[in-house]
Write a protein that holds these residues in place. Structure first.
Motif, short mmCIF file in Angstrom:
data_model
loop_
_atom_site.label_atom_id
_atom_site.label_comp_id
_atom_site.label_asym_id
_atom_site.label_seq_id
_atom_site.Cartn_x
_atom_site.Cartn_y
_atom_site.Cartn_z
N ALA A 1 -5.41 9.77 -3.87
CA ALA A 1 -6.81 9.53 -3.55
C ALA A 1 -7.31 8.22 -4.13
O ALA A 1 -8.40 7.79 -3.82
N GLN A 2 -6.53 7.59 -4.99
CA GLN A 2 -6.96 6.34 -5.61
C GLN A 2 -6.91 5.20 -4.62
O GLN A 2 -6.04 5.14 -3.76
N LYS A 3 -7.84 4.27 -4.79
CA LYS A 3 -7.84 3.07 -3.96
C LYS A 3 -6.93 2.02 -4.60
O LYS A 3 -6.78 1.97 -5.81
N ILE A 4 -6.36 1.20 -3.76
CA ILE A 4 -5.54 0.10 -4.22
C ILE A 4 -6.47 -1.03 -4.64
O ILE A 4 -7.38 -1.39 -3.90
N ALA B 1 0.83 -1.20 0.00
CA ALA B 1 0.00 0.00 0.00
C ALA B 1 0.86 1.26 0.00
O ALA B 1 0.58 2.22 -0.70
N ILE B 2 1.93 1.25 0.77
CA ILE B 2 2.82 2.41 0.82
C ILE B 2 3.50 2.60 -0.52
O ILE B 2 3.60 3.71 -1.03
N ALA C 1 -5.63 -7.40 7.56
CA ALA C 1 -5.06 -6.38 6.67
C ALA C 1 -6.17 -5.54 6.05
O ALA C 1 -6.06 -4.31 5.94
N TYR C 2 -7.25 -6.19 5.64
CA TYR C 2 -8.38 -5.47 5.05
C TYR C 2 -9.01 -4.52 6.06
O TYR C 2 -9.38 -3.40 5.72
N GLN C 3 -9.13 -4.95 7.31
CA GLN C 3 -9.72 -4.10 8.34
C GLN C 3 -8.89 -2.84 8.55
O GLN C 3 -9.44 -1.78 8.83
N ASN C 4 -7.57 -2.95 8.42
CA ASN C 4 -6.71 -1.77 8.59
C ASN C 4 -6.75 -0.83 7.40
O ASN C 4 -6.51 0.36 7.55
N LEU C 5 -7.03 -1.34 6.21
CA LEU C 5 -6.95 -0.54 4.99
C LEU C 5 -8.29 -0.45 4.24
O LEU C 5 -8.32 -0.13 3.06
N THR C 6 -9.37 -0.73 4.90
CA THR C 6 -10.67 -0.84 4.23
C THR C 6 -11.07 0.41 3.44
O THR C 6 -11.70 0.31 2.39
N ASP C 7 -10.69 1.58 3.89
CA ASP C 7 -11.06 2.81 3.19
C ASP C 7 -10.22 3.07 1.95
O ASP C 7 -10.61 3.87 1.10
N ASN C 8 -9.08 2.41 1.85
CA ASN C 8 -8.15 2.67 0.75
C ASN C 8 -7.92 1.47 -0.14
O ASN C 8 -6.97 1.44 -0.90
#
Length: 64
Positions: free
Chosen positions: A18-21, A9-10, A45-52
């Protein structure tokens, strides 16, 4: 595993764009190892990055 997703993600611009991965997860239907991966590794991992993160779950295998 979630650390690998965070690094990905980084590298993909997680902090600045602003784009989602977009991630596609191919898993074998009803496979206990696939279920374990999805529950124990992918879900945190999904719970930590769910917005992105935009996820496509793609099942395959001997499903009827």
């Amino acid at each position: 595993m979630w650390k690998k997703v965070m690094v990905l993600a980084i590298l993909c611009g997680y902090g600045g764009l602003a784009q989602k991965i977009k991630i596609s997860v191919y898993y074998e239907t009803l496979c206990p190892y696939s279920v374990r991966f999805l529950v124990d590794q992918f879900n945190p991992a999904y719970q930590n990055l769910t917005d992105n993160m935009e996820v496509d779950l793609i099942p395959y295998g001997k499903a009827t």
